[in-house]
Design a protein around this motif. Sequence first.
Motif, PDB file in Angstrom:
ATOM      1  N   VAL A 106       0.860  -1.190   0.000  1.00  0.00           N
ATOM      2  CA  VAL A 106       0.000   0.000   0.000  1.00  0.00           C
ATOM      3  C   VAL A 106       0.889   1.230   0.000  1.00  0.00           C
ATOM      4  N   HIS A 107       0.550   2.222  -0.854  1.00  0.00           N
ATOM      5  CA  HIS A 107       1.350   3.440  -0.979  1.00  0.00           C
ATOM      6  C   HIS A 107       0.439   4.664  -0.993  1.00  0.00           C
ATOM      7  N   PRO A 108       0.932   5.813  -0.531  1.00  0.00           N
ATOM      8  CA  PRO A 108       0.187   7.048  -0.749  1.00  0.00           C
ATOM      9  C   PRO A 108      -0.025   7.266  -2.239  1.00  0.00           C
ATOM     10  N   VAL A 109      -1.134   7.823  -2.591  1.00  0.00           N
ATOM     11  CA  VAL A 109      -1.502   7.917  -4.003  1.00  0.00           C
ATOM     12  C   VAL A 109      -0.479   8.704  -4.812  1.00  0.00           C
ATOM     13  N   ASP A 110       0.237   9.621  -4.180  1.00  0.00           N
ATOM     14  CA  ASP A 110       1.211  10.430  -4.908  1.00  0.00           C
ATOM     15  C   ASP A 110       2.645   9.954  -4.704  1.00  0.00           C
ATOM     16  N   SER A 111       2.818   8.750  -4.142  1.00  0.00           N
ATOM     17  CA  SER A 111       4.175   8.254  -3.870  1.00  0.00           C
ATOM     18  C   SER A 111       4.312   6.785  -4.248  1.00  0.00           C
ATOM     19  N   VAL A 112       3.828   6.419  -5.427  1.00  0.00           N
ATOM     20  CA  VAL A 112       3.948   5.041  -5.885  1.00  0.00           C
ATOM     21  C   VAL A 112       5.351   4.844  -6.455  1.00  0.00           C
ATOM     22  N   PRO A 113       6.111   3.873  -5.946  1.00  0.00           N
ATOM     23  CA  PRO A 113       7.471   3.654  -6.460  1.00  0.00           C
ATOM     24  C   PRO A 113       7.473   3.376  -7.958  1.00  0.00           C
ATOM     25  N   GLY A 115       7.994   1.726 -11.455  1.00  0.00           N
ATOM     26  CA  GLY A 115       7.963   0.344 -11.894  1.00  0.00           C
ATOM     27  C   GLY A 115       6.875  -0.489 -11.268  1.00  0.00           C
ATOM     28  N   ARG A 116       5.986   0.131 -10.504  1.00  0.00           N
ATOM     29  CA  ARG A 116       4.890  -0.609  -9.878  1.00  0.00           C
ATOM     30  C   ARG A 116       3.582  -0.360 -10.626  1.00  0.00           C
ATOM     31  N   ALA A 117       2.735  -1.379 -10.644  1.00  0.00           N
ATOM     32  CA  ALA A 117       1.427  -1.273 -11.281  1.00  0.00           C
ATOM     33  C   ALA A 117       0.364  -1.088 -10.218  1.00  0.00           C
ATOM     34  N   VAL A 118      -0.448  -0.062 -10.375  1.00  0.00           N
ATOM     35  CA  VAL A 118      -1.540   0.208  -9.437  1.00  0.00           C
ATOM     36  C   VAL A 118      -2.742  -0.653  -9.824  1.00  0.00           C
ATOM     37  N   VAL A 119      -3.292  -1.358  -8.839  1.00  0.00           N
ATOM     38  CA  VAL A 119      -4.425  -2.239  -9.115  1.00  0.00           C
ATOM     39  C   VAL A 119      -5.686  -1.857  -8.348  1.00  0.00           C
ATOM     40  N   LEU A 120      -5.567  -0.976  -7.356  1.00  0.00           N
ATOM     41  CA  LEU A 120      -6.729  -0.633  -6.549  1.00  0.00           C
ATOM     42  C   LEU A 120      -6.492   0.689  -5.843  1.00  0.00           C
ATOM     43  N   ARG A 121      -7.525   1.521  -5.769  1.00  0.00           N
ATOM     44  CA  ARG A 121      -7.476   2.771  -5.015  1.00  0.00           C
ATOM     45  C   ARG A 121      -8.450   2.691  -3.847  1.00  0.00           C
ATOM     46  N   GLY A 122      -8.091   3.332  -2.750  1.00  0.00           N
ATOM     47  CA  GLY A 122      -8.966   3.303  -1.590  1.00  0.00           C
ATOM     48  C   GLY A 122      -8.535   4.321  -0.557  1.00  0.00           C
ATOM     49  N   GLU A 123      -9.029   4.153   0.665  1.00  0.00           N
ATOM     50  CA  GLU A 123      -8.705   5.047   1.771  1.00  0.00           C
ATOM     51  C   GLU A 123      -7.891   4.319   2.822  1.00  0.00           C
ATOM     52  N   GLY A 124      -6.903   5.042   3.385  1.00  0.00           N
ATOM     53  CA  GLY A 124      -6.125   4.498   4.477  1.00  0.00           C
ATOM     54  C   GLY A 124      -6.850   4.629   5.800  1.00  0.00           C
ATOM     55  N   SER A 125      -6.175   4.263   6.874  1.00  0.00           N
ATOM     56  CA  SER A 125      -6.808   4.251   8.196  1.00  0.00           C
ATOM     57  C   SER A 125      -7.192   5.646   8.669  1.00  0.00           C
ATOM     58  N   ARG A 126      -6.550   6.672   8.131  1.00  0.00           N
ATOM     59  CA  ARG A 126      -6.861   8.062   8.515  1.00  0.00           C
ATOM     60  C   ARG A 126      -7.687   8.783   7.456  1.00  0.00           C
ATOM     61  N   GLY A 127      -8.226   8.027   6.519  1.00  0.00           N
ATOM     62  CA  GLY A 127      -9.046   8.625   5.483  1.00  0.00           C
ATOM     63  C   GLY A 127      -8.263   9.149   4.299  1.00  0.00           C
ATOM     64  N   GLU A 128      -6.936   8.948   4.301  1.00  0.00           N
ATOM     65  CA  GLU A 128      -6.118   9.439   3.196  1.00  0.00           C
ATOM     66  C   GLU A 128      -6.261   8.521   1.975  1.00  0.00           C
TER      67      GLU A 128
END
Length: 259
Positions: A106-113, A115-128
């Motif tokens: 799991v990564h912050p939406v603006d800090s994906v390393p 070479g990684r493929a995003v497969v799902l978007r959602g909210e973290g424990s703090r609503g981020e």
Amino acid sequence: MTRSSAGPELTVQHRIPSGSNAVYRCVDQHGDGWVYKPSAGERPLMDFPDGSLAAREVAAFVVSAALGWDLIPETVTAHGPGGRGMAQRWIDERDSVGGAYDPVDVHPVDSVPEGRAVVLRGEGSRGEEVVVAHDTDDRLRRIALLDLVVNNADRKGGHVLVDRAGRYWAIDHGLSFHVDPKVRTVLWGWAGQPLVGGDVADLTGLAGELAREGGLASRLTHLLSSDEIDALARRVDGLLTDGRFPVPGPGYPLPWPLF
């Protein structure tokens, strides 16, 4: 200790509490580590026959080996203190230090390393806003393809291990080989992409082995039903006909929980 001609001699060290079924850490007579899962310790499921998960794990290893991909640790039918089941070579995982990411993370939406493929978007424990993303190296791609071949209904992020040499291994294939489409995976990063030449050649070889009299199908008969073996052959033929990774269909194509 328990000895079986079909598997290692196992001595249980302790139970692994994280599994929903009975899972034990064992060593064999040489001191090598194994994971032991007795069929009697499997929780009944609505859509898989009772007591069949251990055999499905062995079948997944047999198919991976037939493809020549060596993605699953050695997995064999075995007897232990809990009775008949499966034993799988223990993987010593790398230390989680030095900022290394897990294969699926799991990564912050603006800090994906990179070479990684995003497969799902959602909210973290703090609503981020966060994303689930995975690596895209060739070995992980083949794990994703193997899941399509065996119809894996439970490819969680935690079911890909990284050993101390940095090599990825696929584990937990008990919910595989159903006759109905049931793929649930976090490895959707190659959806719609064409298969590479080497994978096509290996799948073609697998199709031939399944069709050959006395070949792979006969080796799977004590692990899977005839309908499940026929469905396996159809999935391989379908992948070769389409020539690409499928896209997620209707329903729920993700495991739960994701990790």
